[in-house]
Scaffold this motif. Structure first.
Motif, PDB file in Angstrom:
ATOM      1  N   MET A 135      57.521 -34.251  48.149  1.00 42.92           N
ATOM      2  CA  MET A 135      58.379 -35.334  47.679  1.00 42.92           C
ATOM      3  C   MET A 135      58.110 -36.601  48.496  1.00 42.92           C
ATOM      4  SD  MET A 135      62.549 -35.634  47.717  1.00 42.92           S
ATOM      5  CE  MET A 135      62.609 -35.766  49.501  1.00 42.92           C
ATOM      6  N   LEU A 136      58.058 -36.471  49.811  1.00 41.80           N
ATOM      7  CA  LEU A 136      57.820 -37.621  50.683  1.00 41.80           C
ATOM      8  C   LEU A 136      56.432 -38.225  50.451  1.00 41.80           C
ATOM      9  CD1 LEU A 136      59.507 -36.259  53.916  1.00 41.80           C
ATOM     10  CD2 LEU A 136      60.391 -38.008  52.367  1.00 41.80           C
ATOM     11  N   ASN A 137      55.436 -37.368  50.197  1.00 41.00           N
ATOM     12  CA  ASN A 137      54.095 -37.872  49.898  1.00 41.00           C
ATOM     13  C   ASN A 137      54.107 -38.703  48.612  1.00 41.00           C
ATOM     14  OD1 ASN A 137      53.106 -36.560  52.151  1.00 41.00           O
ATOM     15  ND2 ASN A 137      52.243 -34.854  50.999  1.00 41.00           N
ATOM     16  N   THR A 138      54.792 -38.213  47.569  1.00 41.40           N
ATOM     17  CA  THR A 138      54.834 -38.962  46.311  1.00 41.40           C
ATOM     18  C   THR A 138      55.572 -40.286  46.497  1.00 41.40           C
ATOM     19  OG1 THR A 138      56.844 -37.892  45.460  1.00 41.40           O
ATOM     20  CG2 THR A 138      54.726 -36.852  44.911  1.00 41.40           C
ATOM     21  N   ILE A 139      56.616 -40.280  47.299  1.00 39.52           N
ATOM     22  CA  ILE A 139      57.349 -41.521  47.570  1.00 39.52           C
ATOM     23  C   ILE A 139      56.459 -42.495  48.340  1.00 39.52           C
ATOM     24  CG2 ILE A 139      59.281 -42.537  48.830  1.00 39.52           C
ATOM     25  CD1 ILE A 139      60.857 -39.945  48.137  1.00 39.52           C
ATOM     26  N   ASN A 140      55.756 -41.997  49.363  1.00 37.34           N
ATOM     27  CA  ASN A 140      54.858 -42.867  50.134  1.00 37.34           C
ATOM     28  C   ASN A 140      53.772 -43.464  49.239  1.00 37.34           C
ATOM     29  OD1 ASN A 140      56.114 -42.649  52.635  1.00 37.34           O
ATOM     30  ND2 ASN A 140      54.970 -40.826  53.188  1.00 37.34           N
ATOM     31  N   ASN A 141      53.218 -42.654  48.324  1.00 37.04           N
ATOM     32  CA  ASN A 141      52.201 -43.158  47.409  1.00 37.04           C
ATOM     33  C   ASN A 141      52.767 -44.251  46.498  1.00 37.04           C
ATOM     34  OD1 ASN A 141      50.330 -41.372  48.457  1.00 37.04           O
ATOM     35  ND2 ASN A 141      50.614 -39.856  46.846  1.00 37.04           N
ATOM     36  N   ALA A 142      53.972 -44.037  45.996  1.00 33.80           N
ATOM     37  CA  ALA A 142      54.604 -45.042  45.126  1.00 33.80           C
ATOM     38  C   ALA A 142      54.867 -46.330  45.894  1.00 33.80           C
ATOM     39  CB  ALA A 142      55.903 -44.486  44.538  1.00 33.80           C
ATOM     40  N   VAL A 143      55.416 -46.206  47.092  1.00 39.28           N
ATOM     41  CA  VAL A 143      55.718 -47.384  47.912  1.00 39.28           C
ATOM     42  C   VAL A 143      54.441 -48.164  48.214  1.00 39.28           C
ATOM     43  CG1 VAL A 143      56.474 -48.113  50.219  1.00 39.28           C
ATOM     44  CG2 VAL A 143      57.845 -46.491  48.899  1.00 39.28           C
ATOM     45  N   GLU A 144      53.383 -47.452  48.576  1.00 35.63           N
ATOM     46  CA  GLU A 144      52.100 -48.109  48.856  1.00 35.63           C
ATOM     47  C   GLU A 144      51.595 -48.865  47.621  1.00 35.63           C
ATOM     48  OE1 GLU A 144      47.593 -46.631  49.739  1.00 35.63           O
ATOM     49  OE2 GLU A 144      49.180 -45.679  50.920  1.00 35.63           O
ATOM     50  N   TYR A 145      51.661 -48.235  46.468  1.00 37.08           N
ATOM     51  CA  TYR A 145      51.216 -48.867  45.226  1.00 37.08           C
ATOM     52  C   TYR A 145      52.061 -50.095  44.899  1.00 37.08           C
ATOM     53  CZ  TYR A 145      50.347 -49.660  40.290  1.00 37.08           C
ATOM     54  OH  TYR A 145      50.048 -50.250  39.096  1.00 37.08           O
ATOM     55  N   TYR A 146      53.373 -49.943  44.960  1.00 33.95           N
ATOM     56  CA  TYR A 146      54.258 -51.061  44.629  1.00 33.95           C
ATOM     57  C   TYR A 146      54.064 -52.231  45.593  1.00 33.95           C
ATOM     58  CZ  TYR A 146      56.694 -47.831  41.487  1.00 33.95           C
ATOM     59  OH  TYR A 146      57.002 -46.952  40.491  1.00 33.95           O
ATOM     60  N   ASN A 147      53.959 -51.945  46.870  1.00 32.08           N
ATOM     61  CA  ASN A 147      53.745 -53.010  47.849  1.00 32.08           C
ATOM     62  C   ASN A 147      52.402 -53.708  47.642  1.00 32.08           C
ATOM     63  OD1 ASN A 147      56.226 -52.724  49.138  1.00 32.08           O
ATOM     64  ND2 ASN A 147      55.436 -51.298  50.651  1.00 32.08           N
ATOM     65  N   LYS A 148      51.365 -52.923  47.388  1.00 31.78           N
ATOM     66  CA  LYS A 148      50.027 -53.477  47.178  1.00 31.78           C
ATOM     67  C   LYS A 148      49.990 -54.389  45.953  1.00 31.78           C
ATOM     68  CE  LYS A 148      45.285 -51.933  46.318  1.00 31.78           C
ATOM     69  NZ  LYS A 148      44.443 -50.742  46.113  1.00 31.78           N
ATOM     70  N   ASN A 149      50.777 -54.048  44.936  1.00 26.98           N
ATOM     71  CA  ASN A 149      50.771 -54.801  43.686  1.00 26.98           C
ATOM     72  C   ASN A 149      51.967 -55.742  43.536  1.00 26.98           C
ATOM     73  OD1 ASN A 149      48.364 -53.737  42.098  1.00 26.98           O
ATOM     74  ND2 ASN A 149      49.323 -51.868  42.855  1.00 26.98           N
ATOM     75  N   PHE A 150      52.685 -55.952  44.638  1.00 32.14           N
ATOM     76  CA  PHE A 150      53.818 -56.884  44.671  1.00 32.14           C
ATOM     77  C   PHE A 150      54.857 -56.555  43.597  1.00 32.14           C
ATOM     78  CE2 PHE A 150      50.045 -59.109  46.231  1.00 32.14           C
ATOM     79  CZ  PHE A 150      50.452 -59.355  47.525  1.00 32.14           C
ATOM     80  N   ILE A 151      55.142 -55.281  43.443  1.00 33.40           N
ATOM     81  CA  ILE A 151      56.127 -54.809  42.477  1.00 33.40           C
ATOM     82  C   ILE A 151      57.409 -54.467  43.228  1.00 33.40           C
ATOM     83  CG2 ILE A 151      56.680 -52.994  40.799  1.00 33.40           C
ATOM     84  CD1 ILE A 151      53.619 -52.741  40.331  1.00 33.40           C
ATOM     85  N   GLN A 152      58.512 -55.002  42.758  1.00 36.80           N
ATOM     86  CA  GLN A 152      59.809 -54.709  43.369  1.00 36.80           C
ATOM     87  C   GLN A 152      60.222 -53.284  43.003  1.00 36.80           C
ATOM     88  OE1 GLN A 152      61.534 -56.764  45.485  1.00 36.80           O
ATOM     89  NE2 GLN A 152      59.641 -57.945  45.405  1.00 36.80           N
ATOM     90  N   TYR A 153      60.840 -52.584  43.951  1.00 40.39           N
ATOM     91  CA  TYR A 153      61.257 -51.212  43.690  1.00 40.39           C
ATOM     92  C   TYR A 153      62.514 -50.870  44.473  1.00 40.39           C
ATOM     93  CZ  TYR A 153      59.259 -50.175  48.252  1.00 40.39           C
ATOM     94  OH  TYR A 153      58.985 -50.164  49.602  1.00 40.39           O
TER      95      TYR A 153
END
Length: 164
Positions: free
Chosen positions: A45-63
């Motif tokens: 679960m934490l790995n999937t969250i870290n992957n999402a956060v990394e993607y959103y931050n890299k693409n300037f997507i608010q989450y």
């Protein structure tokens, strides 16, 4: 002609902030249900969250990402197990991809995410297992009922994720 070009430029520039602000209001919202005791599932679960956060931050997507800990998963947001229905298990403080335990990964995730990541502890589970508020980690906020919190978040537009 110059006046028309100036007017066109002004209208274009004036419309741009409106379009940009509409995009800024588009926030990705996700809620994770954590109701399992297995450390490997918590790490996944934490790995999937870290992957999402990394993607959103890299693409300037608010989450906004919320984790609701209920049932046996409550132990991962506890700092004191004395006189409770939970016994401290070695996997709570060990393991994971960096050797950091699940508890330290949850804390780091919440601290790094700031107000974008929230962790909730189910008060119903706490009451059933004789867990006092001061036995819950400071990075978690109690909610009266974990399942109701999840339902409320889904009704307000959050995507629901549960790790199997």
């Amino acid at each position: 002609m110059k006046l028309m070009n100036l007017l066109f430029t002004l209208l274009t520039v004036a419309a741009f902030p409106l379009a940009a602000s509409e995009k800024d209001d588009d926030v990705i919202k996700v809620v994770y249900q954590c109701d399992f005791p297995e450390a490997d599932r918590v790490h996944l679960m934490l790995n999937t969250i870290n992957n999402a956060v990394e993607y959103y931050n890299k693409n300037f997507i608010q989450y906004e990402i919320d984790i609701v800990a209920l049932g046996p998963c409550l132990q991962y947001v506890m700092k004191d197990f004395n006189n409770t229905g939970f016994e401290e298990k070695p996997y709570i403080t060990q393991g994971g991809p960096t050797g950091a335990g699940t508890r330290s990964r949850l804390k780091a995730l919440q601290l790094d995410g700031g107000d974008k990541i929230k962790i909730y502890a189910c008060k119903n589970t706490m009451d059933k297992n004789h867990v006092a508020d001061n036995q819950i980690e400071d990075f978690a906020t109690t909610t009266p009922a974990g399942v109701i919190k999840i339902i409320d978040l889904q009704r307000s537009g959050y995507a629901y994720i549960k790790i199997r």
